[in-house]
Motif scaffolding. Structure first.
Motif, PDB file in Angstrom:
ATOM      1  N   MET A  59      37.070  41.487  25.442  1.00 25.46           N
ATOM      2  CA  MET A  59      37.502  41.574  26.586  1.00 25.46           C
ATOM      3  C   MET A  59      36.333  40.686  27.836  1.00 25.46           C
ATOM      4  SD  MET A  59      37.394  45.011  29.225  1.00 25.46           S
ATOM      5  CE  MET A  59      37.192  45.975  28.069  1.00 25.46           C
ATOM      6  N   LEU A  60      36.872  39.914  28.701  1.00 21.92           N
ATOM      7  CA  LEU A  60      36.155  39.341  29.491  1.00 21.92           C
ATOM      8  C   LEU A  60      35.551  40.088  30.660  1.00 21.92           C
ATOM      9  CD1 LEU A  60      37.963  36.012  30.035  1.00 21.92           C
ATOM     10  CD2 LEU A  60      36.157  36.448  28.627  1.00 21.92           C
ATOM     11  N   ASN A  61      34.250  39.948  31.286  1.00 23.03           N
ATOM     12  CA  ASN A  61      33.802  40.488  32.341  1.00 23.03           C
ATOM     13  C   ASN A  61      33.639  39.559  33.541  1.00 23.03           C
ATOM     14  OD1 ASN A  61      32.781  42.612  33.883  1.00 23.03           O
ATOM     15  ND2 ASN A  61      30.914  42.617  32.714  1.00 23.03           N
ATOM     16  N   TYR A  62      34.325  39.672  34.694  1.00 21.77           N
ATOM     17  CA  TYR A  62      34.512  38.744  35.705  1.00 21.77           C
ATOM     18  C   TYR A  62      33.483  39.123  36.735  1.00 21.77           C
ATOM     19  CZ  TYR A  62      38.918  37.188  33.398  1.00 21.77           C
ATOM     20  OH  TYR A  62      39.931  37.041  32.616  1.00 21.77           O
ATOM     21  N   LYS A  63      33.282  38.201  37.612  1.00 20.52           N
ATOM     22  CA  LYS A  63      32.503  38.659  38.876  1.00 20.52           C
ATOM     23  C   LYS A  63      33.569  38.585  40.025  1.00 20.52           C
ATOM     24  CE  LYS A  63      28.501  36.120  37.438  1.00 20.52           C
ATOM     25  NZ  LYS A  63      27.553  34.934  37.270  1.00 20.52           N
ATOM     26  N   VAL A  64      33.677  39.622  40.830  1.00 25.01           N
ATOM     27  CA  VAL A  64      34.597  39.756  41.847  1.00 25.01           C
ATOM     28  C   VAL A  64      34.157  38.993  43.222  1.00 25.01           C
ATOM     29  CG1 VAL A  64      35.899  41.365  43.216  1.00 25.01           C
ATOM     30  CG2 VAL A  64      35.337  41.853  40.712  1.00 25.01           C
ATOM     31  N   ILE A  65      34.701  38.245  43.879  1.00 19.83           N
ATOM     32  CA  ILE A  65      34.544  37.719  44.972  1.00 19.83           C
ATOM     33  C   ILE A  65      35.619  37.903  46.024  1.00 19.83           C
ATOM     34  CG2 ILE A  65      34.079  35.515  46.119  1.00 19.83           C
ATOM     35  CD1 ILE A  65      33.255  34.346  43.382  1.00 19.83           C
ATOM     36  N   VAL A  66      35.174  38.389  47.207  1.00 21.03           N
ATOM     37  CA  VAL A  66      36.143  38.545  48.402  1.00 21.03           C
ATOM     38  C   VAL A  66      36.195  37.218  49.199  1.00 21.03           C
ATOM     39  CG1 VAL A  66      36.704  40.006  50.169  1.00 21.03           C
ATOM     40  CG2 VAL A  66      35.520  41.184  48.249  1.00 21.03           C
ATOM     41  N   SER A  67      37.355  36.710  49.311  1.00 22.75           N
ATOM     42  CA  SER A  67      37.672  35.463  50.101  1.00 22.75           C
ATOM     43  C   SER A  67      37.451  35.467  51.679  1.00 22.75           C
ATOM     44  CB  SER A  67      38.904  34.747  49.798  1.00 22.75           C
ATOM     45  OG  SER A  67      39.895  35.690  50.583  1.00 22.75           O
ATOM     46  N   SER A  68      37.047  34.738  52.274  1.00 22.38           N
ATOM     47  CA  SER A  68      36.801  34.566  53.567  1.00 22.38           C
ATOM     48  C   SER A  68      38.156  35.205  54.362  1.00 22.38           C
ATOM     49  CB  SER A  68      36.380  33.491  54.537  1.00 22.38           C
ATOM     50  OG  SER A  68      37.439  32.565  54.176  1.00 22.38           O
ATOM     51  N   ASP A  69      39.293  34.902  54.079  1.00 25.12           N
ATOM     52  CA  ASP A  69      40.520  35.585  54.626  1.00 25.12           C
ATOM     53  C   ASP A  69      40.809  37.178  54.386  1.00 25.12           C
ATOM     54  OD1 ASP A  69      41.610  33.424  55.820  1.00 25.12           O
ATOM     55  OD2 ASP A  69      42.849  32.679  53.665  1.00 25.12           O
ATOM     56  N   ALA A  70      40.149  37.388  53.053  1.00 23.66           N
ATOM     57  CA  ALA A  70      40.340  38.777  52.674  1.00 23.66           C
ATOM     58  C   ALA A  70      39.189  39.730  53.775  1.00 23.66           C
ATOM     59  CB  ALA A  70      39.837  39.136  51.319  1.00 23.66           C
ATOM     60  N   LEU A  99      38.125  45.627  38.925  1.00 24.42           N
ATOM     61  CA  LEU A  99      38.873  44.069  38.463  1.00 24.42           C
ATOM     62  C   LEU A  99      37.934  43.501  37.656  1.00 24.42           C
ATOM     63  CD1 LEU A  99      40.776  43.366  41.859  1.00 24.42           C
ATOM     64  CD2 LEU A  99      41.779  44.190  39.496  1.00 24.42           C
ATOM     65  N   SER A 100      36.588  43.691  37.870  1.00 23.30           N
ATOM     66  CA  SER A 100      35.784  43.110  37.117  1.00 23.30           C
ATOM     67  C   SER A 100      35.794  43.108  35.551  1.00 23.30           C
ATOM     68  CB  SER A 100      34.129  43.286  37.199  1.00 23.30           C
ATOM     69  OG  SER A 100      33.929  44.643  36.937  1.00 23.30           O
ATOM     70  N   TYR A 101      36.798  44.066  35.231  1.00 21.62           N
ATOM     71  CA  TYR A 101      37.070  44.127  33.603  1.00 21.62           C
ATOM     72  C   TYR A 101      38.550  44.583  33.380  1.00 21.62           C
ATOM     73  CZ  TYR A 101      36.110  49.301  34.990  1.00 21.62           C
ATOM     74  OH  TYR A 101      36.073  50.363  35.450  1.00 21.62           O
ATOM     75  N   THR A 102      39.191  44.687  34.528  1.00 20.52           N
ATOM     76  CA  THR A 102      40.452  44.916  34.228  1.00 20.52           C
ATOM     77  C   THR A 102      41.520  44.050  34.735  1.00 20.52           C
ATOM     78  OG1 THR A 102      40.682  46.284  36.388  1.00 20.52           O
ATOM     79  CG2 THR A 102      40.287  47.458  34.529  1.00 20.52           C
ATOM     80  N   LYS A 110      52.913  35.070  45.924  1.00 18.80           N
ATOM     81  CA  LYS A 110      52.942  33.662  45.521  1.00 18.80           C
ATOM     82  C   LYS A 110      52.688  32.746  46.372  1.00 18.80           C
ATOM     83  CE  LYS A 110      56.210  34.802  41.920  1.00 18.80           C
ATOM     84  NZ  LYS A 110      57.924  34.573  41.393  1.00 18.80           N
ATOM     85  N   LYS A 111      53.104  32.912  47.604  1.00 19.75           N
ATOM     86  CA  LYS A 111      52.629  32.028  48.745  1.00 19.75           C
ATOM     87  C   LYS A 111      51.199  31.907  49.022  1.00 19.75           C
ATOM     88  CE  LYS A 111      57.104  32.558  51.377  1.00 19.75           C
ATOM     89  NZ  LYS A 111      57.567  32.853  52.652  1.00 19.75           N
ATOM     90  N   ILE A 112      50.517  32.993  48.795  1.00 18.35           N
ATOM     91  CA  ILE A 112      49.009  33.343  48.986  1.00 18.35           C
ATOM     92  C   ILE A 112      48.350  32.393  47.834  1.00 18.35           C
ATOM     93  CG2 ILE A 112      46.892  34.569  48.890  1.00 18.35           C
ATOM     94  CD1 ILE A 112      48.822  36.734  50.444  1.00 18.35           C
ATOM     95  N   HIS A 113      48.781  32.248  46.638  1.00 20.15           N
ATOM     96  CA  HIS A 113      48.301  32.103  45.398  1.00 20.15           C
ATOM     97  C   HIS A 113      49.340  31.928  44.292  1.00 20.15           C
ATOM     98  CE1 HIS A 113      45.785  30.592  41.872  1.00 20.15           C
ATOM     99  NE2 HIS A 113      45.064  30.128  42.842  1.00 20.15           N
ATOM    100  N   PRO A 114      49.744  30.662  43.721  1.00 17.00           N
ATOM    101  CA  PRO A 114      50.839  30.484  42.600  1.00 17.00           C
ATOM    102  C   PRO A 114      50.821  31.445  41.654  1.00 17.00           C
ATOM    103  CG  PRO A 114      49.691  28.555  43.007  1.00 17.00           C
ATOM    104  CD  PRO A 114      49.111  29.438  43.965  1.00 17.00           C
ATOM    105  N   LEU A 115      49.395  31.772  41.224  1.00 16.71           N
ATOM    106  CA  LEU A 115      49.039  32.609  40.059  1.00 16.71           C
ATOM    107  C   LEU A 115      48.613  34.107  40.504  1.00 16.71           C
ATOM    108  CD1 LEU A 115      47.572  30.046  37.722  1.00 16.71           C
ATOM    109  CD2 LEU A 115      49.765  30.792  37.580  1.00 16.71           C
ATOM    110  N   ALA A 116      48.981  34.474  41.571  1.00 17.32           N
ATOM    111  CA  ALA A 116      48.608  35.771  42.323  1.00 17.32           C
ATOM    112  C   ALA A 116      48.787  36.836  41.449  1.00 17.32           C
ATOM    113  CB  ALA A 116      49.402  35.990  43.696  1.00 17.32           C
ATOM    114  N   LYS A 117      48.116  37.916  41.357  1.00 16.25           N
ATOM    115  CA  LYS A 117      48.279  39.150  40.846  1.00 16.25           C
ATOM    116  C   LYS A 117      48.089  40.226  42.150  1.00 16.25           C
ATOM    117  CE  LYS A 117      46.713  37.753  36.359  1.00 16.25           C
ATOM    118  NZ  LYS A 117      45.956  38.404  34.778  1.00 16.25           N
TER     119      LYS A 117
END
Length: 102
Positions: free
Chosen positions: A1-12, A46-49, A62-69
């Motif tokens: 299982m990967l462990n990600y770093k969570v980043i909040v974009s300026s729009d968010a 979300l860092s691990y899920t 999808k308009k925000i990002h084509p690979l959006a979740k």
């Protein structure tokens, strides 16, 4: 299982600031900050899920990002739109859940 770093974009961040201002106009500034802190606390998982979520079927996402979740938060009032980029989970936007239609 990967462990990600969570980043909040300026729009968010702008979306979160708008939430604080709205809640502060109804109650107190502290209430707005507490609400946003609860949102950010929920998103740390979300860092691990992030891998378990499917790509979104919503056209808004999808308009925000084509690979959006997407992740529904705060009793389904808000939807967090995010994507994975390398070792990062990037929170792109916060959308009112009622706007998430196919």
């Amino acid at each position: 299982m990967l462990n990600y770093k969570v980043i909040v974009s300026s729009d968010a961040v702008d979306d979160l600031d708008e939430m604080v201002q709205y809640i502060a106009s109804l109650y107190r500034v502290e209430s707005g900050h507490n609400y946003v802190n609860r949102i950010l606390g929920k998103l740390t998982s979300l860092s691990y899920t992030a891998d378990i979520y499917q790509y979104s079927r919503y056209s808004v996402a999808k308009k925000i990002h084509p690979l959006a979740k997407t992740l529904s938060i705060m009793n389904h009032k808000w939807t967090a739109v995010f994507h994975i980029d390398g070792e990062f989970v990037i929170i792109d936007r916060f959308i009112p859940s009622k706007l998430m239609v196919d």
